[in-house]
Motif scaffolding. Sequence first.
Motif, PDB file in Angstrom:
ATOM      1  N   UNK A  54      98.222 -28.509 -18.031  1.00 28.53           N
ATOM      2  CA  UNK A  54      99.672 -28.314 -18.082  1.00 28.53           C
ATOM      3  C   UNK A  54     100.296 -28.770 -19.393  1.00 28.53           C
ATOM      4  N   UNK A  55      99.545 -29.495 -20.225  1.00 31.26           N
ATOM      5  CA  UNK A  55     100.119 -29.998 -21.469  1.00 31.26           C
ATOM      6  C   UNK A  55      99.621 -29.276 -22.714  1.00 31.26           C
ATOM      7  N   UNK A  56      98.790 -28.255 -22.560  1.00 29.80           N
ATOM      8  CA  UNK A  56      98.240 -27.543 -23.708  1.00 29.80           C
ATOM      9  C   UNK A  56      99.258 -26.582 -24.295  1.00 29.80           C
ATOM     10  N   UNK A  57      99.173 -26.413 -25.609  1.00 24.46           N
ATOM     11  CA  UNK A  57     100.059 -25.490 -26.308  1.00 24.46           C
ATOM     12  C   UNK A  57      99.660 -24.042 -26.097  1.00 24.46           C
ATOM     13  N   UNK A  58     100.557 -23.162 -26.514  1.00 23.54           N
ATOM     14  CA  UNK A  58     100.400 -21.724 -26.298  1.00 23.54           C
ATOM     15  C   UNK A  58     100.629 -20.992 -27.609  1.00 23.54           C
ATOM     16  N   UNK A  59      99.875 -19.926 -27.808  1.00 25.45           N
ATOM     17  CA  UNK A  59     100.190 -18.945 -28.836  1.00 25.45           C
ATOM     18  C   UNK A  59     100.490 -17.651 -28.109  1.00 25.45           C
ATOM     19  N   UNK A  60     101.608 -17.047 -28.457  1.00 21.78           N
ATOM     20  CA  UNK A  60     101.985 -15.773 -27.867  1.00 21.78           C
ATOM     21  C   UNK A  60     102.388 -14.792 -28.941  1.00 21.78           C
ATOM     22  N   UNK A  61     101.934 -13.561 -28.777  1.00 25.09           N
ATOM     23  CA  UNK A  61     102.256 -12.504 -29.727  1.00 25.09           C
ATOM     24  C   UNK A  61     102.706 -11.276 -28.958  1.00 25.09           C
ATOM     25  N   UNK A  62     103.819 -10.699 -29.409  1.00 21.79           N
ATOM     26  CA  UNK A  62     104.257  -9.422 -28.863  1.00 21.79           C
ATOM     27  C   UNK A  62     104.316  -8.441 -30.025  1.00 21.79           C
ATOM     28  N   UNK A  63     103.559  -7.363 -29.891  1.00 18.53           N
ATOM     29  CA  UNK A  63     103.652  -6.288 -30.873  1.00 18.53           C
ATOM     30  C   UNK A  63     104.897  -5.493 -30.555  1.00 18.53           C
ATOM     31  N   UNK A  64     105.670  -5.242 -31.569  1.00 13.39           N
ATOM     32  CA  UNK A  64     106.891  -4.460 -31.415  1.00 13.39           C
ATOM     33  C   UNK A  64     106.689  -3.081 -32.017  1.00 13.39           C
ATOM     34  N   UNK A  65     107.397  -2.096 -31.520  1.00 13.53           N
ATOM     35  CA  UNK A  65     107.409  -0.795 -32.181  1.00 13.53           C
ATOM     36  C   UNK A  65     107.866  -0.996 -33.623  1.00 13.53           C
ATOM     37  N   UNK A  66     108.680  -2.031 -33.840  1.00 11.43           N
ATOM     38  CA  UNK A  66     109.236  -2.326 -35.167  1.00 11.43           C
ATOM     39  C   UNK A  66     108.380  -3.317 -35.959  1.00 11.43           C
ATOM     40  N   UNK A  67     107.437  -4.019 -35.365  1.00 10.64           N
ATOM     41  CA  UNK A  67     106.446  -4.898 -35.998  1.00 10.64           C
ATOM     42  C   UNK A  67     105.953  -5.957 -35.019  1.00 10.64           C
ATOM     43  N   UNK A  68     106.433  -7.246 -35.108  1.00 12.17           N
ATOM     44  CA  UNK A  68     105.886  -8.259 -34.212  1.00 12.17           C
ATOM     45  C   UNK A  68     106.778  -9.501 -34.092  1.00 12.17           C
ATOM     46  N   UNK A  69     106.486 -10.280 -33.034  1.00 13.04           N
ATOM     47  CA  UNK A  69     107.020 -11.635 -32.880  1.00 13.04           C
ATOM     48  C   UNK A  69     105.851 -12.506 -32.419  1.00 13.04           C
ATOM     49  N   UNK A  70     105.748 -13.691 -33.023  1.00 14.00           N
ATOM     50  CA  UNK A  70     104.701 -14.647 -32.635  1.00 14.00           C
ATOM     51  C   UNK A  70     105.344 -16.008 -32.414  1.00 14.00           C
ATOM     52  N   UNK A  71     104.856 -16.708 -31.384  1.00 10.95           N
ATOM     53  CA  UNK A  71     105.361 -18.039 -31.044  1.00 10.95           C
ATOM     54  C   UNK A  71     104.166 -18.952 -30.823  1.00 10.95           C
ATOM     55  N   UNK A  72     104.212 -20.133 -31.420  1.00  7.05           N
ATOM     56  CA  UNK A  72     103.164 -21.139 -31.243  1.00  7.05           C
ATOM     57  C   UNK A  72     103.839 -22.432 -30.795  1.00  7.05           C
TER      58      UNK A  72
END
Length: 128
Positions: A54-72
């Motif tokens: 429950x305490x581990x970090x996350x990397x998330x990526x969403x590919x967009x038609x327009x490019x991308x968003x990434x969250x760490x």
Amino acid sequence: MNGLHLTADLSGVDPALPPMTDPAALAALCRDAIAASGLSGVAELFHRFAPEDAQSGITGVVLLAESHVAVHTWPELGGVTLDVYVCNYGSDNSARAEALLDALLKAFAPCDAAVQRLTRAAASTPRQ
């Protein structure tokens, strides 16, 4: 390839916020922020790092038609990094990129945020 690339380094984020440690919560946050900004998600991947507790970090990526968003996320440090890039092919998506970044900043409510803005255009500049 003309576009806007936004990054933000957040500190002082509450590690108890669900998107800090729950991949499903981070995915929902990203999807909602993307939709509200008027951008179009086309694929996504969210990964919790080992140890998968429950305490581990996350990397998330969403590919967009327009490019991308990434969250760490780094819950143990109260830190988050954000990366939003949009291409302006066909129309200027800069305001949408800013709206997406603003929604993520609001959701994480950091004590401090260092935001960088980079106009990406070199590769789309005609050669002489």
